[in-house]
Design a protein around this motif. Structure first.
Motif, mmCIF file in Angstrom:
data_model
loop_
_atom_site.group_PDB
_atom_site.id
_atom_site.type_symbol
_atom_site.label_atom_id
_atom_site.label_comp_id
_atom_site.label_asym_id
_atom_site.label_seq_id
_atom_site.Cartn_x
_atom_site.Cartn_y
_atom_site.Cartn_z
ATOM 1 N N ARG A 152 0.863 -1.213 0.000
ATOM 2 C CA ARG A 152 0.000 0.000 0.000
ATOM 3 C C ARG A 152 0.887 1.247 0.000
ATOM 4 O O ARG A 152 1.391 1.688 1.030
ATOM 5 N N PHE B 172 -7.978 -1.612 -14.548
ATOM 6 C CA PHE B 172 -8.062 -0.731 -13.379
ATOM 7 C C PHE B 172 -9.513 -0.796 -12.934
ATOM 8 O O PHE B 172 -10.415 -0.435 -13.685
ATOM 9 N N GLN C 93 -8.911 -7.003 -8.355
ATOM 10 C CA GLN C 93 -8.991 -5.538 -8.470
ATOM 11 C C GLN C 93 -7.673 -4.998 -8.979
ATOM 12 O O GLN C 93 -6.599 -5.380 -8.480
ATOM 13 N N HIS C 94 -7.727 -4.204 -10.027
ATOM 14 C CA HIS C 94 -6.565 -3.535 -10.615
ATOM 15 C C HIS C 94 -5.600 -4.484 -11.307
ATOM 16 O O HIS C 94 -4.448 -4.129 -11.566
ATOM 17 N N ARG D 41 0.706 -5.937 -10.768
ATOM 18 C CA ARG D 41 1.332 -5.440 -9.524
ATOM 19 C C ARG D 41 1.603 -6.552 -8.518
ATOM 20 O O ARG D 41 2.234 -6.315 -7.500
ATOM 21 N N HIS E 212 -0.835 3.897 -10.279
ATOM 22 C CA HIS E 212 -1.636 4.176 -9.082
ATOM 23 C C HIS E 212 -0.744 4.879 -8.036
ATOM 24 O O HIS E 212 -0.198 4.249 -7.157
ATOM 25 N N TYR F 293 0.652 7.070 -5.114
ATOM 26 C CA TYR F 293 0.353 7.569 -3.757
ATOM 27 C C TYR F 293 1.327 8.699 -3.420
ATOM 28 O O TYR F 293 2.491 8.459 -3.121
ATOM 29 N N ASN G 133 -16.930 7.021 -8.606
ATOM 30 C CA ASN G 133 -17.003 5.629 -8.128
ATOM 31 C C ASN G 133 -17.842 5.503 -6.855
ATOM 32 O O ASN G 133 -18.191 4.403 -6.438
ATOM 33 N N ASP H 151 -13.408 9.533 -4.930
ATOM 34 C CA ASP H 151 -12.965 8.393 -5.734
ATOM 35 C C ASP H 151 -13.511 8.614 -7.142
ATOM 36 O O ASP H 151 -14.622 8.206 -7.465
ATOM 37 N N VAL I 249 -7.213 9.585 -12.209
ATOM 38 C CA VAL I 249 -7.981 9.047 -11.084
ATOM 39 C C VAL I 249 -7.563 9.803 -9.822
ATOM 40 O O VAL I 249 -6.373 9.991 -9.592
ATOM 41 N N TRP J 160 -8.137 9.782 -5.678
ATOM 42 C CA TRP J 160 -8.728 8.953 -4.618
ATOM 43 C C TRP J 160 -8.154 9.292 -3.262
ATOM 44 O O TRP J 160 -6.934 9.372 -3.098
#
Ligand code: TA6
Length: 311
Positions: free
Chosen positions: A73, A83, A91-92, A96, A173, A175, A197, A218, A256, A258
């Motif tokens: 994470r 995605f 999911q996704h 990864r 994705h 962060y 979303n 989201d 995106v 989020w």
């Protein structure tokens, strides 16, 4: 996994292969001023991007799970071949959660200027198991590079090797580490339509000037401009996110955004209850219009991240 000789690593300036606590290879890129980036071969995931002063620019959860196959994470997980949550894939997507390899003698990328850049080329090909899940033969080459000025660039080249045409959605994705979610605003998505979303992907149009955060967000912003800024008022710095997509530039255009906020954070075992305040995902993505490749075709999606001082 093939690795480069010491001499070759030196000649490319600041590329080192180390291992994490699980014995998984990581590649550390350094530029001449001391900025660095760390990429895990698990997932091809950028785990860290630091300034020349050693400041960490990417968020990693204090409760991150460092054991494969779960993606850590934080950092920049690569979301492919999808995605979101659809069909039999997790999911996704699975990219990864897979082990990548360092590619030797990479085919030269167009317009890639290696002056002062240190880089690594990673490669993912489907295993027999993957092909059962997603029956398409692909090669995914990821080049991560760190420029002399500290810019971080990710170039994904996804080729349909010899399978029937296939479609995929995709996201870096990302962060970002921020001072506090209340101090941050996103510029570059004003007036864009977005899929929410939190409202069954219903389409809305953004009003107002910049996106600020008072609750869970989201959203998939559509057809965004190719530059989006994340301004952190407290830290007086701005992340600049630039995207480029070849050959069909208009496909590679979604952003995106989020933040899980408090309630959802409490449901996530690998995120601290209060940590939503220190992170914001702003992802270069291709979500609304999946990318379709015929046999032999290749798609390139480039993302440039930089940090500039701001008032
Ligand atoms: O839109 C971003 C999103 O799809 C959120 O809905 C949330 O699920 C986030 O990605 C994180 O997903 P992950 O699978 O990494 O926990």
């Amino acid at each position: 996994m093939s690795t480069h000789s010491g001499a070759e690593i030196e000649s490319r300036g600041g590329v080192e292969v180390t291992k994490d606590r699980n014995g998984i290879d990581q590649v550390v890129l350094r530029n001449q001023r001391g900025a660095s980036a760390r990429i895990s071969l698990h997932g091809g995931q950028v785990l860290s991007w630091k300034t020349e002063r050693g400041e960490e620019l990417l968020f990693t959860s204090s409760k991150a799970i460092f054991t494969p196959p779960k993606a850590l994470r934080g950092g920049i997980p690569i979301c492919f071949p999808q995605f979101g949550n659809r069909g039999s894939l997790e999911q996704h997507g699975f990219a990864r959660n897979k082990m990548w390899v360092i590619e030797d003698n990479p085919p030269s990328l167009p317009n890639f200027d290696s002056n002062g850049k240190s880089y690594v080329d990673l490669l993912l090909k489907p295993s027999e198991e993957d092909l059962k899940l997603w029956p398409h033969s692909f090669e995914f080459r990821l080049r991560v590079s760190l420029a002399a000025d500290g810019y971080l660039t990710m170039i994904s080249r996804i080729r349909n090797v010899n399978s029937k045409p296939f479609s995929f959605s995709f996201a870096y994705h990302t962060y970002f580490s921020i001072s506090d979610i209340s101090e941050v605003r996103v510029e570059g998505v004003e007036t864009l339509d977005y899929l929410d979303n939190l409202c069954h992907k219903e389409r809305f149009t953004e009003q107002g000037d910049a996106l600020t955060f008072e609750s869970e967000v989201d959203r998939v912003y559509l057809d965004s401009s190719d530059v989006v800024a994340v301004l952190d008022h407290e830290r007086k710095r701005t992340f600049m996110i630039r995207k480029e997509g070849l050959p069909d530039v208009e496909i590679w255009f979604d952003i995106v955004v989020w933040n899980p906020w408090e309630k959802k954070s409490k449901t996530m075992s690998d995120l601290g209850d209060e940590e939503y305040k220190q992170m914001l995902c702003v992802d270069g993505a291709a979500v609304e219009k999946p990318i379709t490749l015929k046999p032999g075709e290749e798609w390139t999606g480039r993302l440039d991240l930089s940090l500039v001082p701001s008032t």
